[in-house]
Enzyme design. Sequence first.
Site, PDB file in Angstrom:
ATOM      1  N   LYS A 161      42.172  43.373  28.008  1.00 13.25           N
ATOM      2  CA  LYS A 161      43.015  43.391  29.144  1.00 13.25           C
ATOM      3  C   LYS A 161      42.163  42.609  30.400  1.00 13.25           C
ATOM      4  CE  LYS A 161      47.856  45.513  28.721  1.00 13.25           C
ATOM      5  NZ  LYS A 161      48.248  46.580  28.713  1.00 13.25           N
ATOM      6  N   VAL A 162      42.193  42.118  30.930  1.00 10.04           N
ATOM      7  CA  VAL A 162      40.848  42.170  32.127  1.00 10.04           C
ATOM      8  C   VAL A 162      41.483  41.829  33.902  1.00 10.04           C
ATOM      9  CG1 VAL A 162      39.397  39.838  32.941  1.00 10.04           C
ATOM     10  CG2 VAL A 162      39.548  40.408  30.654  1.00 10.04           C
ATOM     11  N   TYR A 163      40.467  42.291  34.517  1.00 16.42           N
ATOM     12  CA  TYR A 163      41.271  42.463  36.262  1.00 16.42           C
ATOM     13  C   TYR A 163      40.043  41.414  36.476  1.00 16.42           C
ATOM     14  CZ  TYR A 163      44.734  44.946  36.398  1.00 16.42           C
ATOM     15  OH  TYR A 163      45.996  46.543  35.683  1.00 16.42           O
ATOM     16  N   GLU A 164      40.249  40.925  38.021  1.00 14.12           N
ATOM     17  CA  GLU A 164      38.877  40.263  38.641  1.00 14.12           C
ATOM     18  C   GLU A 164      37.638  40.409  38.254  1.00 14.12           C
ATOM     19  OE1 GLU A 164      39.140  37.608  41.215  1.00 14.12           O
ATOM     20  OE2 GLU A 164      37.729  38.100  41.726  1.00 14.12           O
TER      21      GLU A 164
ATOM     22  N   GLN B 214      47.944  38.745  40.278  1.00 18.03           N
ATOM     23  CA  GLN B 214      47.621  37.915  41.440  1.00 18.03           C
ATOM     24  C   GLN B 214      46.595  36.504  41.292  1.00 18.03           C
ATOM     25  OE1 GLN B 214      43.188  37.445  44.436  1.00 18.03           O
ATOM     26  NE2 GLN B 214      43.464  39.109  43.415  1.00 18.03           N
ATOM     27  N   SER B 215      46.315  36.046  40.024  1.00 17.83           N
ATOM     28  CA  SER B 215      46.189  34.741  38.842  1.00 17.83           C
ATOM     29  C   SER B 215      47.246  34.899  38.724  1.00 17.83           C
ATOM     30  CB  SER B 215      45.099  35.243  37.359  1.00 17.83           C
ATOM     31  OG  SER B 215      45.967  35.616  36.809  1.00 17.83           O
TER      32      SER B 215
ATOM     33  N   ASP C 225      40.828  35.967  39.951  1.00 19.36           N
ATOM     34  CA  ASP C 225      41.510  35.545  39.356  1.00 19.36           C
ATOM     35  C   ASP C 225      42.336  34.136  40.826  1.00 19.36           C
ATOM     36  OD1 ASP C 225      42.834  38.055  38.868  1.00 19.36           O
ATOM     37  OD2 ASP C 225      42.730  39.511  40.352  1.00 19.36           O
TER      38      ASP C 225
ATOM     39  N   ASN D 276      50.607  35.165  32.768  1.00 17.00           N
ATOM     40  CA  ASN D 276      49.322  36.455  32.355  1.00 17.00           C
ATOM     41  C   ASN D 276      49.280  37.268  32.278  1.00 17.00           C
ATOM     42  OD1 ASN D 276      50.232  35.912  35.780  1.00 17.00           O
ATOM     43  ND2 ASN D 276      48.028  37.318  36.335  1.00 17.00           N
TER      44      ASN D 276
ATOM     45  N   ARG E  39      55.462  39.038  21.909  1.00 16.69           N
ATOM     46  CA  ARG E  39      56.136  40.596  21.604  1.00 16.69           C
ATOM     47  C   ARG E  39      58.118  40.393  21.935  1.00 16.69           C
ATOM     48  NH1 ARG E  39      50.637  42.540  21.849  1.00 16.69           N
ATOM     49  NH2 ARG E  39      51.140  43.332  24.270  1.00 16.69           N
TER      50      ARG E  39
ATOM     51  N   ARG F 286      60.882  42.189  36.287  1.00 15.75           N
ATOM     52  CA  ARG F 286      61.689  43.242  35.840  1.00 15.75           C
ATOM     53  C   ARG F 286      62.469  43.735  36.871  1.00 15.75           C
ATOM     54  NH1 ARG F 286      58.242  47.470  32.110  1.00 15.75           N
ATOM     55  NH2 ARG F 286      56.353  45.747  33.098  1.00 15.75           N
TER      56      ARG F 286
ATOM     57  N   LEU G 134      65.134  40.278  35.631  1.00 13.50           N
ATOM     58  CA  LEU G 134      65.608  39.712  34.618  1.00 13.50           C
ATOM     59  C   LEU G 134      64.684  40.469  33.576  1.00 13.50           C
ATOM     60  CD1 LEU G 134      67.304  37.836  32.615  1.00 13.50           C
ATOM     61  CD2 LEU G 134      65.389  36.419  32.197  1.00 13.50           C
TER      62      LEU G 134
ATOM     63  N   GLY H  85      21.037  25.556  46.634  1.00 10.98           N
ATOM     64  CA  GLY H  85      20.496  24.483  45.876  1.00 10.98           C
ATOM     65  C   GLY H  85      19.156  24.649  46.561  1.00 10.98           C
ATOM     66  N   GLY H  86      18.642  22.209  46.569  1.00 13.49           N
ATOM     67  CA  GLY H  86      16.976  21.916  46.469  1.00 13.49           C
ATOM     68  C   GLY H  86      16.568  22.378  48.210  1.00 13.49           C
TER      69      GLY H  86
END
Length: 415
Positions: free
Chosen positions: A135-138, A16-17, A167, A95, A103, A37, A71, A246-247
């Site tokens: 490795k990181v997700y949302e 997604q990101s 993301d 990403n 690599r 891929r 590819l 907020g205020g």
Amino acid sequence: MKALEGVKILDFTHVQSGPTCTQLLAWLGADVIKVERPGVGDATRKQLVDVDGADSLYFTMLNHNKRSLTLNSKNETGKAVLERLIKECDVMVENFAPGALQRMGFSWERIQALNPRMIMGSVKGFGPGPYQDCKVYENVAQCAGGSASTTGFPDGPPLVTGAQIADSGTGLHLALGLVAALYQREKSGRGQKILAPMQDCVLNLCRVKLRDQQRLQHGPLTEYSQFADGMDFGDATPRAGNDSGGGQPGRILKCKGWETDANAYTYFITQAAVWENVCDVIGKPEWKEDSEYATPKARLTRLNAIFETIEQWTMTKTKFEVMDICNAVNIPVGPILSMKELAEEPALRDTGTIVEVDHPERGKYLTVGCPIKMSDSPVEVDRSPLLGEHTDEILTAILGYSDEEVAAIKQSGAV
Ligand code: COA
């Protein structure tokens, strides 16, 4: 003519990101070539599938207006094609997990050597530091970026939010960096690399909570419900329920039908400048002159009672009636709109924010179009590409391979 017409983007993004970033750039007019891929493609094509055999909505809704080239970037011929793409494109976005591009043999130094004008954008979960290789997700980034610790009710656990601030939020940040780098390149002639770490982008979106962290050192946060409830604040910005950030104090209040409709609620802000209007609307004109209610400061310790009284009034009206009555006298309120209501909202259809798209595998579906409205760069939302749909045309028309060379590339298993 579109804002980014002529800009070629090598889109090496997935999930997604990254795809939100490149979709936005495509809507602004860039030619986005999504590299996938062979035989597999972006993993989201086959995640959360609702129509058998068709690309999922998860994929289609994040990849409009792009072309797809398959590819294998780990195959020698595939690497040679990728080199040619790098030389040909203005921007490359990726990403992958940390280190994946290196690599494959494509470090930033190598990319720069191949094309010194290349602008290279990366999303990673974390910036340099102890977690840089994760490795990181949302939701991981929502938690690590300060959103979860400040979302939810004071007596409940941390909560993640439905808005994909990690993301899609990071994709937006990266898009800004890329466009700024394109502008800078006009003068410098050089490319540059841009890193948008998800933790940092979430924290950027939570900056008012870091504001409150520092205000805590000077006393309780008077606009938080905890203050009216006499609760201890602890030493970190607490969760604030539905309190306004907020205020101007605000809360989510029940409206007519709340017993059976999960979204029969409104957000109600007791804007100080229109306090007298609030008193009139809710049938409490006597509060206008009452010193216990007349000033914002006096009201701070009475917010619970005030909102309970306002709720007695909102419960007699639908959320849309509250909207009409309050907006007529400048009281800011917001109906809690469901996805169903948003999907059916004619005004959002008219502005192109909710768009119906036709897809050869799945038929018609709804998507969110470009939310940025530019007077001189109109957006038409085109369906997402099928896997490898544009492989041949990209190899020949963009990269200049002959028919024989394309046949050899195919023979090698690179595409
Ligand atoms: N040809 C050949 N190999 C390819 C390829 C292609 N066209 N495209 C991807 N690959 C390979 C990668 O090189 C990698 O191989 P390696 O592990 O041998 O180096 C492999 O596919 C998997 O890539 P990876 O990024 O590790 O995918 P993942 O599914 O394991 O992890 C994420 C997914 C999102 C967790 C991870 O990519 C990530 O942390 N990204 C950065 C943060 C981010 O964007 N997160 C939010 C996603 S919405």
